[in-house]
Write a protein that holds these residues in place. Structure first.
Motif, PDB file in Angstrom:
ATOM      1  N   ASP A 197       0.578  -1.226   0.237  1.00 28.17           N
ATOM      2  CA  ASP A 197      -0.028  -0.099   0.041  1.00 28.17           C
ATOM      3  C   ASP A 197       0.942   1.438  -0.164  1.00 28.17           C
ATOM      4  N   ASP A 198       1.831   0.899  -0.108  1.00 25.53           N
ATOM      5  CA  ASP A 198       3.002   2.518  -0.047  1.00 25.53           C
ATOM      6  C   ASP A 198       3.193   2.567  -1.779  1.00 25.53           C
ATOM      7  N   GLN A 199       3.336   4.322  -1.494  1.00 24.64           N
ATOM      8  CA  GLN A 199       2.650   4.977  -3.047  1.00 24.64           C
ATOM      9  C   GLN A 199       3.577   5.127  -4.329  1.00 24.64           C
ATOM     10  N   SER A 200       4.608   4.159  -3.492  1.00 20.14           N
ATOM     11  CA  SER A 200       5.914   4.316  -3.842  1.00 20.14           C
ATOM     12  C   SER A 200       6.377   3.258  -4.582  1.00 20.14           C
ATOM     13  N   TYR A 201       5.954   2.048  -3.712  1.00 19.44           N
ATOM     14  CA  TYR A 201       6.022   1.178  -4.845  1.00 19.44           C
ATOM     15  C   TYR A 201       5.704  -0.256  -5.071  1.00 19.44           C
ATOM     16  N   ILE A 202       5.411  -0.389  -6.557  1.00 21.20           N
ATOM     17  CA  ILE A 202       4.569  -0.946  -7.201  1.00 21.20           C
ATOM     18  C   ILE A 202       4.991  -2.702  -7.417  1.00 21.20           C
ATOM     19  N   THR A 203       5.727  -2.930  -7.131  1.00 24.79           N
ATOM     20  CA  THR A 203       6.525  -4.376  -6.907  1.00 24.79           C
ATOM     21  C   THR A 203       5.539  -5.450  -5.807  1.00 24.79           C
ATOM     22  N   GLY A 204       5.411  -6.157  -6.317  1.00 26.97           N
ATOM     23  CA  GLY A 204       4.736  -7.114  -5.597  1.00 26.97           C
ATOM     24  C   GLY A 204       4.900  -8.770  -6.026  1.00 26.97           C
ATOM     25  N   TYR A 205       4.132  -9.728  -5.182  1.00 24.61           N
ATOM     26  CA  TYR A 205       4.732 -11.178  -5.910  1.00 24.61           C
ATOM     27  C   TYR A 205       3.161 -12.308  -5.768  1.00 24.61           C
ATOM     28  N   VAL A 206       3.456 -13.068  -6.326  1.00 23.80           N
ATOM     29  CA  VAL A 206       3.103 -14.231  -6.370  1.00 23.80           C
ATOM     30  C   VAL A 206       3.401 -14.837  -5.127  1.00 23.80           C
ATOM     31  N   ALA A 207       2.759 -16.290  -4.461  1.00 22.22           N
ATOM     32  CA  ALA A 207       4.242 -16.965  -3.620  1.00 22.22           C
ATOM     33  C   ALA A 207       3.553 -17.936  -3.076  1.00 22.22           C
ATOM     34  N   SER A 208       4.299 -19.441  -4.014  1.00 21.10           N
ATOM     35  CA  SER A 208       3.533 -20.572  -3.489  1.00 21.10           C
ATOM     36  C   SER A 208       4.899 -21.591  -3.514  1.00 21.10           C
ATOM     37  N   GLN A 209       4.445 -22.588  -3.190  1.00 19.19           N
ATOM     38  CA  GLN A 209       5.232 -24.112  -2.519  1.00 19.19           C
ATOM     39  C   GLN A 209       6.026 -24.375  -4.017  1.00 19.19           C
ATOM     40  N   GLN A 210       5.026 -24.462  -4.683  1.00 16.91           N
ATOM     41  CA  GLN A 210       5.359 -24.981  -6.378  1.00 16.91           C
ATOM     42  C   GLN A 210       6.134 -23.902  -7.185  1.00 16.91           C
ATOM     43  N   PHE A 211       6.025 -22.969  -7.011  1.00 22.08           N
ATOM     44  CA  PHE A 211       7.073 -21.852  -7.739  1.00 22.08           C
ATOM     45  C   PHE A 211       8.143 -20.942  -6.989  1.00 22.08           C
ATOM     46  N   GLY A 212       7.771 -20.626  -5.304  1.00 25.49           N
ATOM     47  CA  GLY A 212       9.010 -20.026  -4.642  1.00 25.49           C
ATOM     48  C   GLY A 212       8.257 -18.554  -4.762  1.00 25.49           C
ATOM     49  N   TYR A 213       8.561 -18.167  -4.290  1.00 22.71           N
ATOM     50  CA  TYR A 213       8.811 -16.150  -4.312  1.00 22.71           C
ATOM     51  C   TYR A 213       8.699 -15.560  -5.900  1.00 22.71           C
ATOM     52  N   VAL A 214       7.561 -15.077  -6.498  1.00 18.93           N
ATOM     53  CA  VAL A 214       7.769 -14.742  -7.675  1.00 18.93           C
ATOM     54  C   VAL A 214       7.462 -12.979  -7.606  1.00 18.93           C
ATOM     55  N   ARG A 215       8.530 -12.233  -8.169  1.00 16.75           N
ATOM     56  CA  ARG A 215       8.385 -10.910  -7.818  1.00 16.75           C
ATOM     57  C   ARG A 215       7.943 -10.934  -9.633  1.00 16.75           C
ATOM     58  N   VAL A 216       6.735  -9.634  -9.351  1.00 16.65           N
ATOM     59  CA  VAL A 216       6.108 -10.028 -10.459  1.00 16.65           C
ATOM     60  C   VAL A 216       5.938  -8.318 -10.612  1.00 16.65           C
ATOM     61  N   THR A 217       6.623  -7.314 -11.229  1.00 16.91           N
ATOM     62  CA  THR A 217       7.669  -5.641 -11.028  1.00 16.91           C
ATOM     63  C   THR A 217       6.561  -4.349 -10.999  1.00 16.91           C
ATOM     64  N   HIS A 218       5.095  -5.148 -11.920  1.00 18.95           N
ATOM     65  CA  HIS A 218       4.020  -4.192 -11.584  1.00 18.95           C
ATOM     66  C   HIS A 218       3.163  -4.311 -11.326  1.00 18.95           C
ATOM     67  N   LEU A 219       2.217  -4.230 -10.519  1.00 25.14           N
ATOM     68  CA  LEU A 219       1.442  -5.114  -9.846  1.00 25.14           C
ATOM     69  C   LEU A 219       0.205  -3.708  -9.467  1.00 25.14           C
ATOM     70  N   LYS A 220       0.673  -1.940  -9.863  1.00 16.26           N
ATOM     71  CA  LYS A 220      -0.227  -1.855  -9.400  1.00 16.26           C
ATOM     72  C   LYS A 220       0.318   0.192 -10.233  1.00 16.26           C
ATOM     73  N   PRO A 221      -0.401   0.917 -10.025  1.00 18.73           N
ATOM     74  CA  PRO A 221       0.311   1.970 -10.194  1.00 18.73           C
ATOM     75  C   PRO A 221       0.877   2.657  -9.476  1.00 18.73           C
ATOM     76  N   LEU A 222       1.874   3.607  -9.921  1.00 18.83           N
ATOM     77  CA  LEU A 222       2.796   4.337  -8.469  1.00 18.83           C
ATOM     78  C   LEU A 222       1.467   5.554  -8.662  1.00 18.83           C
ATOM     79  N   GLY A 223       1.795   5.638  -6.954  1.00 18.99           N
ATOM     80  CA  GLY A 223       1.030   6.261  -6.128  1.00 18.99           C
ATOM     81  C   GLY A 223      -0.195   6.148  -6.037  1.00 18.99           C
ATOM     82  N   SER A 224      -0.821   4.782  -6.630  1.00 20.85           N
ATOM     83  CA  SER A 224      -1.941   4.312  -5.544  1.00 20.85           C
ATOM     84  C   SER A 224      -1.747   4.458  -3.750  1.00 20.85           C
ATOM     85  N   LEU A 225      -2.259   4.063  -3.186  1.00 22.92           N
ATOM     86  CA  LEU A 225      -1.989   4.347  -1.800  1.00 22.92           C
ATOM     87  C   LEU A 225      -3.011   2.450  -1.141  1.00 22.92           C
ATOM     88  N   ILE A 226      -2.928   1.421  -2.298  1.00 26.53           N
ATOM     89  CA  ILE A 226      -3.731   0.500  -1.974  1.00 26.53           C
ATOM     90  C   ILE A 226      -3.378  -0.897  -2.386  1.00 26.53           C
TER      91      ILE A 226
END
Ligand code: PML
Length: 255
Positions: A197-226
């Motif tokens: 929910d940090d407005q300056s941080y747009i990378t998120g992730y999907v984690a599972s035992q199958q694939f591990g911790y997969v960072r996805v570099t753009h999951l929300k628009p810059l400036g969003s607090l959600i």
């Protein structure tokens, strides 16, 4: 040796509602308690989002026999161009891990809109049935707060050395890996989806035992607090037992 769980959270009152500013936690030896507590107070008071009105620092003895041993999920990065591509990648990863397309879409829409009532951010996570898009957490204002976890210092050091070349060996990432490792180590959890929910941080992730911790570099628009977290759980899960382990069982990433 006595071990203690040290936790800090800070907030500010805004229009009569406490708004979360920062949080941190460690599991440390008694000899490190004062130093770590001082670091946390400093972290709370010097946060970039401003001075808090309220800082809660809790120190609780942890029984070493109760500590769950965790292996750090392996990390990889999925580079995407924009939010739409990021959401498609997250949807694909979730479905491959065993989440239904409906639940994956529901979770993405939920984190986009704000998972708490009124489109607000939740401090804790949503528990979502992995087959049908039904929320299972008892309190949708609060969610489920994964707690009492840390890295074993030498394991964290070698993890940082191992990924130093990627430029992502920083607290935000290792704290998220610890959470994802604890969450996906629970047999009832199929996967986790998270973005900040940090407005300056747009990378998120999907984690599972199958694939591990997969960072996805753009999951929300810059400036969003959600943002937030969704844990996808198997049908028939004993919700109270799962919540109790996620919130109360001490866990250390020691492998
Ligand atoms: C990453 O690996 O860079 C993603 C970390 C997301 C952390 C979520 C948060 O800070 O709230």
């Amino acid at each position: 040796m006595s071990l203690f769980s040290v936790r800090m959270r800070s907030s500010r009152e805004e229009q009569g509602t406490p708004v979360h500013i920062s949080g941190a936690e460690r599991i440390v030896a008694e000899t490190d308690l004062e130093r770590v507590a001082a670091t946390f107070v400093q972290r709370a008071m010097q946060h970039k989002n401003g001075t808090p009105d309220f800082v809660n620092l809790s120190i609780e003895r942890v029984c070493p026999e109760e500590i769950m041993s965790l292996e750090a999920l392996p990390i990889q990065t999925c580079d995407v161009e924009d939010v739409e591509e990021g959401h498609r990648a997250a949807h694909h990863l979730l479905c491959e891990a065993g989440v239904s397309s409906e639940s994956a879409n529901f979770a993405i829409a939920l984190l986009k809109a704000g998972p708490a009532p009124g489109g607000r951010v939740m401090r804790g996570a949503v528990l979502l049935d992995a087959e049908q898009p039904i929320r299972m957490e008892p309190d949708p204002h609060r969610g489920v707060r994964v707690s009492k976890l840390d890295w074993e210092p030498s394991v964290l050091e070698s993890w940082c050395n191992g990924i130093g070349h990627l430029g992502i060996a920083r607290p935000r990432v290792w704290e998220a890996i610890a959470i994802a490792s604890k969450v996906t180590a629970q047999p009832e959890v199929i996967a986790e989806l998270c973005w900040s929910d940090d407005q300056s941080y747009i990378t998120g992730y999907v984690a599972s035992q199958q694939f591990g911790y997969v960072r996805v570099t753009h999951l929300k628009p810059l400036g969003s607090l959600i943002g937030g977290r969704v844990f996808f759980i198997r049908a028939g899960t004993d919700i109270q037992s799962l919540i109790s382990r996620l919130e109360k069982q001490p866990a250390l990433v020691d492998r």
